[in-house]
Design a protein around this motif. Structure first.
Motif, PDB file in Angstrom:
ATOM      1  N   ASN A 106       0.822  -1.212   0.000  1.00  0.00           N
ATOM      2  CA  ASN A 106       0.000   0.000   0.000  1.00  0.00           C
ATOM      3  C   ASN A 106       0.856   1.262   0.000  1.00  0.00           C
ATOM      4  N   GLN A 125      -3.842   2.327  -6.238  1.00  0.00           N
ATOM      5  CA  GLN A 125      -4.718   3.497  -6.190  1.00  0.00           C
ATOM      6  C   GLN A 125      -6.133   3.142  -5.747  1.00  0.00           C
ATOM      7  N   ASP A 126      -6.296   2.011  -5.129  1.00  0.00           N
ATOM      8  CA  ASP A 126      -7.617   1.539  -4.762  1.00  0.00           C
ATOM      9  C   ASP A 126      -7.909   1.913  -3.315  1.00  0.00           C
ATOM     10  N   GLU A 127      -8.451   3.100  -3.129  1.00  0.00           N
ATOM     11  CA  GLU A 127      -8.719   3.599  -1.771  1.00  0.00           C
ATOM     12  C   GLU A 127      -9.726   2.720  -1.030  1.00  0.00           C
ATOM     13  N   GLN A 128     -10.691   2.167  -1.751  1.00  0.00           N
ATOM     14  CA  GLN A 128     -11.664   1.282  -1.105  1.00  0.00           C
ATOM     15  C   GLN A 128     -10.987   0.020  -0.579  1.00  0.00           C
ATOM     16  N   ILE A 165      -7.835  -0.317   0.279  1.00  0.00           N
ATOM     17  CA  ILE A 165      -6.992   0.069   1.409  1.00  0.00           C
ATOM     18  C   ILE A 165      -7.850   0.295   2.653  1.00  0.00           C
ATOM     19  N   ALA A 166      -8.989   0.961   2.491  1.00  0.00           N
ATOM     20  CA  ALA A 166      -9.893   1.196   3.628  1.00  0.00           C
ATOM     21  C   ALA A 166     -10.458  -0.119   4.156  1.00  0.00           C
ATOM     22  N   GLU A 169      -7.946  -1.859   6.290  1.00  0.00           N
ATOM     23  CA  GLU A 169      -7.856  -1.258   7.629  1.00  0.00           C
ATOM     24  C   GLU A 169      -9.018  -1.709   8.516  1.00  0.00           C
TER      25      GLU A 169
END
Length: 114
Positions: A83, A91-94, A96-97, A100
């Motif tokens: 990441n 670039q996949d913010e979803q 990565i979220a 978490e």
């Protein structure tokens, strides 16, 4: 966490992160695919641990924890490295979220999560 597609993905990611230049170049075209294999395995683990926790299956959760703790820590560490890798540019913010969220779930269930 240790067989099939997940084992293959861990090998590819491990080679990308820790292999020599020649080995890394051999796996480069599979890194993103394998990143998602690990991410989804981690998500399945978090979901299973959450279900066991909600059902109050304390003994089953402890068995799971003992079986997967080291693997969970390693996968979380590798996902975090990927990441943060500016060269890879995930670039996949979803995704990565979601990682978490899963990390927090596993942390709350007592399974080592890196």
């Amino acid at each position: 966490m240790t067989t099939g597609a997940v084992a293959d993905a861990r090998h590819v990611i491990g080679t990308r992160l820790y292999g020599d230049l020649a080995a890394r170049s051999r796996v480069e075209d599979r890194v993103i695919e394998c990143y998602y294999v690990l991410l989804w395995a981690y998500e399945r683990l978090a979901t299973g641990a959450d279900v066991l926790t909600r059902a109050r299956y304390v003994e089953a959760l402890e068995v799971l924890r003992k079986a997967v703790e080291w693997h969970s820590v390693e996968i979380a560490k590798n996902i975090r490295i990927l990441n943060a890798d500016k060269e890879l540019r995930i670039q996949d913010e979803q995704a990565i979220a979601r990682f978490e969220e899963c990390f927090k779930t596993l942390e709350a269930t007592g399974i080592g999560s890196g």
